[in-house]
Design a protein around this motif. Structure first.
Motif, PDB file in Angstrom:
ATOM      1  N   ILE A   1       0.845  -1.207   0.000  1.00 50.98           N
ATOM      2  CA  ILE A   1       0.000   0.000   0.000  1.00 50.98           C
ATOM      3  C   ILE A   1       0.870   1.243   0.000  1.00 50.98           C
ATOM      4  CG2 ILE A   1      -1.692   1.329   1.348  1.00 50.98           C
ATOM      5  CD1 ILE A   1      -2.740  -1.439   2.364  1.00 50.98           C
ATOM      6  N   VAL A   2       1.880   1.262   0.865  1.00 49.95           N
ATOM      7  CA  VAL A   2       2.777   2.411   0.953  1.00 49.95           C
ATOM      8  C   VAL A   2       3.479   2.646  -0.382  1.00 49.95           C
ATOM      9  CG1 VAL A   2       4.892   3.276   2.033  1.00 49.95           C
ATOM     10  CG2 VAL A   2       3.110   2.218   3.442  1.00 49.95           C
ATOM     11  N   LYS A   3       4.001   1.617  -0.992  1.00 51.47           N
ATOM     12  CA  LYS A   3       4.699   1.741  -2.274  1.00 51.47           C
ATOM     13  C   LYS A   3       3.769   2.314  -3.337  1.00 51.47           C
ATOM     14  CE  LYS A   3       7.070  -1.803  -3.262  1.00 51.47           C
ATOM     15  NZ  LYS A   3       7.437  -3.162  -3.676  1.00 51.47           N
ATOM     16  N   ARG A   4       2.534   1.830  -3.368  1.00 48.33           N
ATOM     17  CA  ARG A   4       1.579   2.320  -4.371  1.00 48.33           C
ATOM     18  C   ARG A   4       1.256   3.796  -4.171  1.00 48.33           C
ATOM     19  NH1 ARG A   4      -2.440  -2.975  -4.170  1.00 48.33           N
ATOM     20  NH2 ARG A   4      -1.086  -4.334  -5.431  1.00 48.33           N
ATOM     21  N   ILE A   5       1.237   4.237  -2.920  1.00 52.69           N
ATOM     22  CA  ILE A   5       0.977   5.652  -2.642  1.00 52.69           C
ATOM     23  C   ILE A   5       2.197   6.497  -2.998  1.00 52.69           C
ATOM     24  CG2 ILE A   5       0.581   7.344  -0.800  1.00 52.69           C
ATOM     25  CD1 ILE A   5      -1.172   5.148   0.571  1.00 52.69           C
ATOM     26  N   LEU A   6       3.348   6.123  -2.471  1.00 51.45           N
ATOM     27  CA  LEU A   6       4.552   6.930  -2.671  1.00 51.45           C
ATOM     28  C   LEU A   6       4.984   6.996  -4.133  1.00 51.45           C
ATOM     29  CD1 LEU A   6       6.660   5.984   0.482  1.00 51.45           C
ATOM     30  CD2 LEU A   6       5.082   7.914   0.159  1.00 51.45           C
ATOM     31  N   ASN A   7       4.699   5.956  -4.888  1.00 51.36           N
ATOM     32  CA  ASN A   7       5.072   5.948  -6.310  1.00 51.36           C
ATOM     33  C   ASN A   7       4.174   6.829  -7.172  1.00 51.36           C
ATOM     34  OD1 ASN A   7       7.229   4.231  -5.930  1.00 51.36           O
ATOM     35  ND2 ASN A   7       6.131   2.396  -6.533  1.00 51.36           N
ATOM     36  N   HIS A   8       3.037   7.244  -6.639  1.00 53.34           N
ATOM     37  CA  HIS A   8       2.093   8.035  -7.445  1.00 53.34           C
ATOM     38  C   HIS A   8       1.726   9.377  -6.821  1.00 53.34           C
ATOM     39  CE1 HIS A   8       1.533   3.912  -8.981  1.00 53.34           C
ATOM     40  NE2 HIS A   8       1.460   4.548 -10.129  1.00 53.34           N
ATOM     41  N   ILE A   9       2.379   9.742  -5.737  1.00 52.89           N
ATOM     42  CA  ILE A   9       1.996  10.965  -5.035  1.00 52.89           C
ATOM     43  C   ILE A   9       2.364  12.209  -5.846  1.00 52.89           C
ATOM     44  CG2 ILE A   9       4.145  11.269  -3.719  1.00 52.89           C
ATOM     45  CD1 ILE A   9       0.549  11.678  -2.373  1.00 52.89           C
ATOM     46  N   SER A  10       1.528  13.210  -5.755  1.00 52.86           N
ATOM     47  CA  SER A  10       1.784  14.516  -6.364  1.00 52.86           C
ATOM     48  C   SER A  10       0.952  15.548  -5.621  1.00 52.86           C
ATOM     49  CB  SER A  10       1.424  14.508  -7.851  1.00 52.86           C
ATOM     50  OG  SER A  10       0.034  14.274  -8.006  1.00 52.86           O
ATOM     51  N   ASN A  11       1.274  16.813  -5.825  1.00 52.82           N
ATOM     52  CA  ASN A  11       0.499  17.870  -5.176  1.00 52.82           C
ATOM     53  C   ASN A  11      -0.968  17.755  -5.570  1.00 52.82           C
ATOM     54  OD1 ASN A  11       2.617  19.091  -3.811  1.00 52.82           O
ATOM     55  ND2 ASN A  11       3.169  20.335  -5.580  1.00 52.82           N
ATOM     56  N   GLY A  12      -1.842  17.876  -4.593  1.00 52.80           N
ATOM     57  CA  GLY A  12      -3.271  17.830  -4.843  1.00 52.80           C
ATOM     58  C   GLY A  12      -3.846  16.426  -4.916  1.00 52.80           C
ATOM     59  N   ALA A  13      -3.035  15.421  -4.660  1.00 52.29           N
ATOM     60  CA  ALA A  13      -3.512  14.037  -4.747  1.00 52.29           C
ATOM     61  C   ALA A  13      -4.604  13.761  -3.716  1.00 52.29           C
ATOM     62  CB  ALA A  13      -2.354  13.061  -4.548  1.00 52.29           C
ATOM     63  N   ILE A  14      -5.541  12.932  -4.115  1.00 56.58           N
ATOM     64  CA  ILE A  14      -6.558  12.408  -3.206  1.00 56.58           C
ATOM     65  C   ILE A  14      -6.363  10.904  -3.179  1.00 56.58           C
ATOM     66  CG2 ILE A  14      -9.016  12.075  -2.768  1.00 56.58           C
ATOM     67  CD1 ILE A  14      -9.521  14.733  -4.202  1.00 56.58           C
ATOM     68  N   ILE A  15      -6.064  10.380  -1.975  1.00 58.93           N
ATOM     69  CA  ILE A  15      -5.767   8.958  -1.805  1.00 58.93           C
ATOM     70  C   ILE A  15      -7.019   8.246  -1.322  1.00 58.93           C
ATOM     71  CG2 ILE A  15      -4.306   7.275  -0.635  1.00 58.93           C
ATOM     72  CD1 ILE A  15      -2.310   9.648  -0.154  1.00 58.93           C
ATOM     73  N   LEU A  16      -7.428   7.221  -2.053  1.00 58.93           N
ATOM     74  CA  LEU A  16      -8.582   6.414  -1.676  1.00 58.93           C
ATOM     75  C   LEU A  16      -8.115   5.288  -0.752  1.00 58.93           C
ATOM     76  CD1 LEU A  16     -11.587   5.571  -2.073  1.00 58.93           C
ATOM     77  CD2 LEU A  16     -10.780   4.142  -3.964  1.00 58.93           C
ATOM     78  N   LEU A  17      -8.626   5.276   0.476  1.00 59.96           N
ATOM     79  CA  LEU A  17      -8.325   4.207   1.425  1.00 59.96           C
ATOM     80  C   LEU A  17      -9.613   3.762   2.094  1.00 59.96           C
ATOM     81  CD1 LEU A  17      -5.099   5.765   2.935  1.00 59.96           C
ATOM     82  CD2 LEU A  17      -5.214   3.669   1.579  1.00 59.96           C
ATOM     83  N   HIS A  18      -9.600   2.550   2.582  1.00 53.96           N
ATOM     84  CA  HIS A  18     -10.788   1.960   3.194  1.00 53.96           C
ATOM     85  C   HIS A  18     -10.524   1.642   4.660  1.00 53.96           C
ATOM     86  CE1 HIS A  18     -11.077   1.434  -1.139  1.00 53.96           C
ATOM     87  NE2 HIS A  18     -12.388   1.492  -0.965  1.00 53.96           N
ATOM     88  N   ASN A  19     -11.580   1.449   5.416  1.00 56.37           N
ATOM     89  CA  ASN A  19     -11.433   1.264   6.858  1.00 56.37           C
ATOM     90  C   ASN A  19     -11.422  -0.202   7.274  1.00 56.37           C
ATOM     91  OD1 ASN A  19     -14.084   0.748   6.325  1.00 56.37           O
ATOM     92  ND2 ASN A  19     -14.906   1.919   8.034  1.00 56.37           N
ATOM     93  N   HIS A  20     -10.882  -1.039   6.453  1.00 54.49           N
ATOM     94  CA  HIS A  20     -10.744  -2.447   6.828  1.00 54.49           C
ATOM     95  C   HIS A  20      -9.366  -2.929   6.410  1.00 54.49           C
ATOM     96  CE1 HIS A  20     -11.927  -2.656   2.599  1.00 54.49           C
ATOM     97  NE2 HIS A  20     -11.354  -3.835   2.560  1.00 54.49           N
ATOM     98  N   GLY A  21      -8.920  -3.959   7.019  1.00 50.19           N
ATOM     99  CA  GLY A  21      -7.633  -4.533   6.655  1.00 50.19           C
ATOM    100  C   GLY A  21      -6.495  -4.010   7.498  1.00 50.19           C
ATOM    101  N   ALA A  22      -5.749  -4.902   8.083  1.00 52.04           N
ATOM    102  CA  ALA A  22      -4.608  -4.535   8.919  1.00 52.04           C
ATOM    103  C   ALA A  22      -3.547  -3.809   8.107  1.00 52.04           C
ATOM    104  CB  ALA A  22      -4.026  -5.781   9.576  1.00 52.04           C
ATOM    105  N   GLY A  23      -3.405  -4.174   6.832  1.00 60.07           N
ATOM    106  CA  GLY A  23      -2.406  -3.518   5.990  1.00 60.07           C
ATOM    107  C   GLY A  23      -2.671  -2.040   5.833  1.00 60.07           C
ATOM    108  N   THR A  24      -3.924  -1.643   5.711  1.00 58.73           N
ATOM    109  CA  THR A  24      -4.274  -0.230   5.565  1.00 58.73           C
ATOM    110  C   THR A  24      -3.926   0.538   6.829  1.00 58.73           C
ATOM    111  OG1 THR A  24      -6.041  -0.732   4.003  1.00 58.73           O
ATOM    112  CG2 THR A  24      -6.154   1.395   5.115  1.00 58.73           C
TER     113      THR A  24
END
Length: 117
Positions: A71-94
């Motif tokens: 999850i972290v890799k997917r976020i950090l590899n695509h981050i940019s100013n103004g990004a909106i990150i979709l995350l859910h409230n289940h799963g220990a990984g999140t």
């Protein structure tokens, strides 16, 4: 496809829950479940005071229940100013990913704000 009265009911129920849990009226911003909408949904939501529909720019696919490092890799590899990150409230990984990517992004001088700020 939902009928207009069903759309009104779904939006109204969600609005009520949000207001009662966090004490904030979500208007004028709405995010439709799964990012799915059509012209009828937009028209009904607009008539209810939701003038802006938003989506996300980063989907780390945490709903697949990957480990936190993925999850972290997917976020950090695509981050940019103004990004909106979709995350859910289940799963220990999140949950574990938050402890990693938030400090990493702060270190890179990213600022976290609510939509509409």
């Amino acid at each position: 496809m939902l009928a207009e009265d069903e759309i009104i009911n779904e939006i109204s129920k969600t609005e009520y829950i949000i207001q009662n849990i966090i004490g904030v009226d979500p208007k004028p911003i709405i995010r439709f479940p799964y990012g799915s909408f059509n012209t009828t949904v937009l028209k009904v939501a607009g008539s209810m005071g939701y003038m802006y529909s938003i989506l996300w720019s980063i989907d780390p696919r945490d709903w697949e229940l990957p480990p936190s490092d993925t999850i972290v890799k997917r976020i950090l590899n695509h981050i940019s100013n103004g990004a909106i990150i979709l995350l859910h409230n289940h799963g220990a990984g999140t949950a574990a990913a938050f402890d990693i990517f938030i400090p990493a992004l702060k270190e890179q001088q990213y600022e976290f704000i609510t939509v509409g700020s």
